[in-house]
Design a protein around this motif. Structure first.
Motif, short mmCIF file in Angstrom:
data_model
loop_
_atom_site.label_atom_id
_atom_site.label_comp_id
_atom_site.label_asym_id
_atom_site.label_seq_id
_atom_site.Cartn_x
_atom_site.Cartn_y
_atom_site.Cartn_z
N SER A 165 -30.64 40.01 36.33
CA SER A 165 -29.35 39.45 36.78
C SER A 165 -29.25 39.73 38.27
N PRO A 166 -28.36 39.04 38.98
CA PRO A 166 -28.27 39.24 40.44
C PRO A 166 -28.05 40.70 40.85
N ARG B 47 -31.10 42.73 40.25
CA ARG B 47 -32.15 42.41 41.22
C ARG B 47 -31.88 43.07 42.57
N ILE B 48 -30.69 43.60 42.76
CA ILE B 48 -30.39 44.43 43.93
C ILE B 48 -30.76 45.88 43.62
N GLN C 256 -37.05 42.05 49.74
CA GLN C 256 -36.48 41.62 48.46
C GLN C 256 -35.02 42.07 48.34
N ARG D 130 -31.89 39.46 47.97
CA ARG D 130 -31.02 39.52 46.79
C ARG D 130 -29.59 39.88 47.16
N GLU E 63 -27.96 36.75 48.70
CA GLU E 63 -27.61 35.79 47.66
C GLU E 63 -26.36 36.25 46.90
N PHE E 64 -26.32 37.52 46.53
CA PHE E 64 -25.21 38.07 45.76
C PHE E 64 -23.91 37.96 46.55
N CYS F 25 -20.78 45.92 48.54
CA CYS F 25 -22.07 45.39 48.98
C CYS F 25 -22.40 45.87 50.39
N CYS G 151 -24.74 50.63 43.56
CA CYS G 151 -25.30 49.46 42.85
C CYS G 151 -24.83 49.45 41.39
#
Length: 136
Positions: free
Chosen positions: A51-52, A55-56, A76, A80, A83-84, A97, A116
Motif C-alpha cells: 500500500s502507499p 511503500r514509505i 524509492q 513514494r 506520490e503519497f 509526512c 510512518c
C-alpha cells in the motif's frame, strides 16, 4: 543510555543487520551502546509493502538497518513519499509526512519509522483495511 529488550521465547529481532532469535525461554538483553534494533513486529518484508504508506515504511526501515539515506533505497523513499503527499489533503497527515522526511534527512530513521506507523494507521482507517495483526 542502555536499551533493554524483553524477549518472548522464539522471538526474532534484527541487530545491526543480523537476524537473532531468542531461545525457548523469556530473556532480557541490555544493549549498552547505540545499535540498530528492530523487533519482529516492526520488520516488514518487501512483499508486505503493498500500500502507499507501507511503500514509505519499507525504505525507511531499510535505511534504518543500513544506517544511511542514500542510493536506490533513498530514491524509492522520495518517490513514494512524493506520490503519497500528492494524494493527500489532510493537513495533519501532510505535516506527519513532512516530519518523516525531516527525520530521514536528519538520519533519525527510528523516529521516522514511528511516524510512518501513523501514516499506515491513517491509511488503514481511510481504506477500511484491518490493521495488521501483531506478529509473535
Amino acid at each position: 543510555m542502555p536499551l533493554k529488550l524483553s524477549l518472548k521465547p522464539g522471538e526474532k529481532f534484527v541487530l545491526n543487520g543480523a537476524v537473532v532469535e531468542n531461545g525457548d525461554r523469556r530473556a532480557t538483553l541490555v544493549l549498552q551502546n547505540k545499535a540498530s534494533v528492530l523487533r519482529e513486529k516492526d520488520i516488514m518484508q518487501e512483499h508486505e509493502a503493498d500500500s502507499p504508506a507501507r511503500r514509505i515504511y519499507f525504505p525507511v526501515m531499510m535505511m534504518y538497518l543500513e544506517g544511511r539515506a542514500e542510493g536506490a533505497v533513498y530514491d524509492q523513499f522520495v518517490l513514494r513519499m512524493t506520490e503519497f503527499m500528492g494524494a493527500l489533503t489532510n493537513p495533519e497527515v501532510l505535516a506527519d509526512c513532512v516530519s518523516v522526511s525531516r527525520d530521514v534527512m536528519a538520519g533519525d530513521f527510528y523516529k521516522a519509522l514511528i511516524r510512518c506507523r501513523k501514516l499506515i494507521n491513517y491509511e488503514d482507517q481511510r481504506t477500511g483495511r484491518a490493521p495488521a495483526a501483531a506478529k509473535g
